[in-house]
Motif scaffolding. Structure first.
Motif, short mmCIF file in Angstrom:
data_model
loop_
_atom_site.label_atom_id
_atom_site.label_comp_id
_atom_site.label_asym_id
_atom_site.label_seq_id
_atom_site.Cartn_x
_atom_site.Cartn_y
_atom_site.Cartn_z
N LEU A 236 3.03 -0.34 10.60
CA LEU A 236 3.67 -0.86 9.39
C LEU A 236 2.64 -1.12 8.28
CD1 LEU A 236 6.08 -2.07 7.84
CD2 LEU A 236 5.61 -4.24 9.00
N PHE A 237 1.57 -1.83 8.62
CA PHE A 237 0.62 -2.27 7.59
C PHE A 237 -0.14 -1.12 6.95
CE2 PHE A 237 0.13 -6.76 9.63
CZ PHE A 237 1.44 -7.03 9.27
N ASP A 238 -0.54 -0.13 7.76
CA ASP A 238 -1.30 0.99 7.20
C ASP A 238 -0.46 1.76 6.19
OD1 ASP A 238 -3.36 0.23 8.78
OD2 ASP A 238 -3.28 1.95 10.15
N GLN A 239 0.82 1.91 6.48
CA GLN A 239 1.70 2.60 5.54
C GLN A 239 1.85 1.80 4.24
OE1 GLN A 239 2.33 5.46 6.90
NE2 GLN A 239 1.67 4.75 8.91
N MET A 240 1.96 0.49 4.37
CA MET A 240 2.10 -0.36 3.19
C MET A 240 0.84 -0.28 2.32
SD MET A 240 3.92 -3.68 4.97
CE MET A 240 3.89 -4.67 3.48
N CYS A 241 -0.33 -0.27 2.96
CA CYS A 241 -1.58 -0.20 2.21
C CYS A 241 -1.69 1.12 1.44
CB CYS A 241 -2.77 -0.35 3.15
SG CYS A 241 -2.99 -2.01 3.79
N GLY A 243 0.89 2.51 0.12
CA GLY A 243 1.98 2.54 -0.83
C GLY A 243 3.22 3.25 -0.35
N ARG A 244 3.37 3.39 0.98
CA ARG A 244 4.54 4.07 1.53
C ARG A 244 5.48 3.05 2.15
NH1 ARG A 244 0.82 7.58 4.09
NH2 ARG A 244 1.80 7.29 6.12
N ASP A 245 6.76 3.19 1.88
CA ASP A 245 7.79 2.28 2.42
C ASP A 245 8.32 2.87 3.72
OD1 ASP A 245 9.91 0.69 3.04
OD2 ASP A 245 10.93 0.87 1.12
N GLU A 246 7.97 2.21 4.83
CA GLU A 246 8.40 2.67 6.14
C GLU A 246 9.40 1.70 6.77
OE1 GLU A 246 7.49 5.51 7.56
OE2 GLU A 246 6.13 6.09 5.93
N LEU A 247 10.04 0.88 5.94
CA LEU A 247 10.90 -0.17 6.47
C LEU A 247 12.28 0.33 6.91
CD1 LEU A 247 10.15 -3.07 3.96
CD2 LEU A 247 9.27 -2.78 6.28
N ASP A 248 12.70 1.48 6.39
CA ASP A 248 14.03 1.98 6.69
C ASP A 248 14.22 2.14 8.20
OD1 ASP A 248 16.62 2.88 6.04
OD2 ASP A 248 15.97 4.96 6.25
N SER A 249 15.29 1.54 8.72
CA SER A 249 15.68 1.63 10.13
C SER A 249 14.78 0.81 11.06
CB SER A 249 15.68 3.10 10.63
OG SER A 249 16.61 3.85 9.87
N MET A 250 13.81 0.07 10.52
CA MET A 250 12.99 -0.80 11.37
C MET A 250 13.71 -2.11 11.63
SD MET A 250 9.04 -0.33 10.11
CE MET A 250 8.43 -1.31 11.49
N HIS A 251 13.53 -2.65 12.83
CA HIS A 251 14.10 -3.94 13.15
C HIS A 251 13.44 -5.01 12.29
CE1 HIS A 251 16.24 -6.81 15.58
NE2 HIS A 251 15.12 -7.42 15.92
N ALA A 252 14.22 -5.93 11.76
CA ALA A 252 13.73 -6.85 10.72
C ALA A 252 12.53 -7.67 11.15
CB ALA A 252 14.85 -7.77 10.27
N ASN A 253 12.50 -8.15 12.39
CA ASN A 253 11.39 -9.00 12.81
C ASN A 253 10.12 -8.21 13.08
OD1 ASN A 253 12.46 -11.62 12.68
ND2 ASN A 253 13.71 -11.18 14.46
#
Length: 253
Positions: A236-241, A243-253
């Motif tokens: 998650l964090f590497d993608q955010m750094c 600038g890529r949004d990888e949140l789609d379909s990920m469990h919220a916690n």
């Protein structure tokens, strides 16, 4: 400083309050009444039972804190946070008394665990270390259910008790518990940790990073800060750094 009415006040003594008559204040009163009725012995039931201590006449909890549920213990953490906030907001002793009873009871459980020889020093939860062992074997949900998420809620409640209500004994639980986390995870490879945190639900760890940073600010122990870093989720964090949004379909916690 001046308050909103232009009167001079002591910044350290200013306590913000919700305005009477507002819907927020009314809901706060509902919650305060609810909290005042809670039985701390019931909230300690799972911890005492797991640690081999007598539970007396306390009623067991239900739902996700029922004895057969693998998530038990987290609700007690939430209640510690709630009592801490209630005391900070009102100064009413009843909330601090209930909070003190919980922290004292948890300290007793932590000591009972240590003297039992069944777990490593510092451990505290409403069950033994098995779920943590199984997570390191990448055991999926529902065979285990988020042991670090539960631990995060317990530690958050203890931190709130220390920081918001001034209950010093909470620190006596937190520091050895932080040591336990570090001592456990330092033996787990970074690759295995990454796979653990990516394990759906079983590997949820809530806000352990922030919780351990809060503990580090109290303890000054660099190992607690290093333990926080062990919960970084590279997927998650590497993608955010980048600038890529990888949140789609990920469990919220």
């Amino acid at each position: 400083m001046s308050d909103i009415y232009g009167e001079k006040t002591n910044e350290d003594a200013v306590k913000k309050r919700l305005l009477p008559g507002s819907p927020f204040c009314e809901r706060q009163q509902d919650m305060l009444q609810f909290l005042a009725c809670q039985d701390t012995d019931s909230l300690l039931y799972n911890f005492r039972n797991a640690a081999g201590l007598p539970v007396g006449d306390a009623k067991p909890m239900t739902g996700w804190d029922a004895d057969e549920c693998k998530l038990k213990g987290h609700t007690t953490g939430h209640f510690m946070s709630a009592f801490s906030l209630a005391y900070a907001a009102t100064g009413d002793q009843i909330y601090k008394d209930k909070l003190t009873a919980l922290v004292s009871g948890l300290l007793e459980c932590q000591k009972a665990w240590e003297t039992s020889g069944r777990v490593k020093p510092g451990f505290l939860s409403a069950y033994d270390e098995e779920q943590f062992d199984l997570l390191e074997q990448l055991t999926p949900y529902p065979d285990i259910w988020a042991p670090y998420y539960t631990l995060d809620k317990i530690m958050s409640g203890l931190l709130d008790a220390y920081e918001l209500a001034g209950i010093a004994m909470a620190k006596d639980i937190l520091i050895p518990l932080g040591d336990w986390i570090y001592d456990r995870l330092k033996h787990v490879s970074a690759d295995l940790r990454a796979r653990m945190w990516d394990t759906y639900i079983a590997g949820e760890f809530g806000a352990m990073i922030g919780t351990l940073v809060r503990l580090y600010r109290i303890s000054g122990n660099e190992e607690h800060l290093e333990a926080a870093r062990m919960f970084e989720n590279a997927r998650l964090f590497d993608q955010m750094c980048e600038g890529r949004d990888e949140l789609d379909s990920m469990h919220a916690n």
